[in-house]
Scaffold this active site. Structure first.
Site, PDB file in Angstrom:
ATOM      1  CG  ASP A  16     -22.224  51.633  33.646  1.00 19.45           C
ATOM      2  OD1 ASP A  16     -23.239  52.326  33.861  1.00 19.45           O
ATOM      3  OD2 ASP A  16     -21.074  52.107  33.571  1.00 19.45           O
ATOM      4  CG  ASP A  18     -22.654  57.606  30.281  1.00 13.69           C
ATOM      5  OD1 ASP A  18     -22.320  58.380  29.386  1.00 13.69           O
ATOM      6  OD2 ASP A  18     -23.838  57.307  30.531  1.00 13.69           O
ATOM      7  CG  ASP A 201     -17.435  53.292  34.508  1.00 15.03           C
ATOM      8  OD1 ASP A 201     -18.675  53.148  34.593  1.00 15.03           O
ATOM      9  OD2 ASP A 201     -16.873  54.405  34.495  1.00 15.03           O
TER      10      ASP A 201
END
Length: 254
Positions: A16, A18, A201
């Site tokens: 991932d 951001d 996240d």
């Protein structure tokens, strides 16, 4: 939750962006890319024969802008866009289900724009095929925005899903997610036959963790230990992700 073992050079790596590779900024266009990060991605990709893919809610064009000159395998908009390891670009989503979801998003646009206006500081990010309402600048409005988003989802039928992430609510087509796009990569060379590793996240990454776990791979949640997750391992910060990725070793670790 345990820290992951050192990264195996033979693993297929999905990352991932951001909150995982880049620190989250007040607005997506304000993120800062560490100077050596594109070079690290290039090295990791070469080491594993192209089996590195970025899996992001951003469009692929945005990923290319951020990480140039690196342009490897990527999935944008939570899997709606996908670029294979050979560079071929495919836009997933020409089915009847996609057309129904697009129509639902069209109906939602003015209502979400009005919701943003009612909470000054909130803003609507229109990615054409997904809609994200950010409230990082007005966290006190979070509960009201999430409640309104749930109501809108209930009114708009089953073609969309709502993901409540870090200071954002996002409406996405229900039939696209990061787990499905990881599965699509794993069905093709050069990913085919390798064990997958996925780092993410946020709640949008949970489908990816589930898919990687199902395949016996390594799922890694980035950030503080709070809330439930399907991930088996944890790294505490973006900085720790960069350090971990930079410490690739040759012996198997999964």
């Amino acid at each position: 939750m345990r820290r992951p073992p050192a990264l195996d050079r033979e693993a297929a790596l999905f990352i991932d962006v951001d909150g995982t590779l880049l620190e989250i900024a007040p607005r997506p266009e304000l993120v800062e890319v560490p100077r050596d990060l594109p070079e690290l991605l290039q090295r990791l990709s070469i080491e594993r024969d192209g089996t590195l893919a970025l899996i992001s809610g951003r469009p692929i064009a945005d990923l290319d802008r951020l990480f140039r000159p690196w342009q490897g395998a990527s999935a944008g908009l939570h899997g709606i866009e996908r670029r294979r390891a050979d560079g071929s670009l495919m836009s997933v989503g020409i089915s009847d289900a996609d057309r129904v979801a697009a129509a639902a998003l069209d109906r939602l646009r003015p209502e979400l724009a009005d919701l943003a206006r009612r909470h000054p500081g909130a803003w609507l990010e229109d990615k054409s095929r997904t809609l994200a309402l950010h409230y990082r600048a007005v966290p006190e409005a979070g509960a009201a925005i999430r409640e309104a988003a749930e109501r809108l989802l209930h009114e708009r039928g089953d073609s969309l899903r709502l993901i409540a992430g870090k200071m954002v609510v996002e409406f996405q087509p229900r039939h696209h997610d990061k787990g499905r796009v990881i599965a699509a990569f794993m069905a093709e060379p050069p990913f085919q036959g390798r064990l997958p590793v996925f780092l993410g996240d946020d709640t949008t990454d949970e489908n990816g963790f589930v898919e990687v776990n199902r395949r016996g791979g390594m799922s890694i949640r980035v950030g503080p230990s709070s809330g439930s997750t399907a991930a088996a391992y944890r790294l505490p910060s973006v900085g720790s992700v960069i350090e971990w990725l930079g410490g690739t070793r040759t012996e198997p670790a999964i």
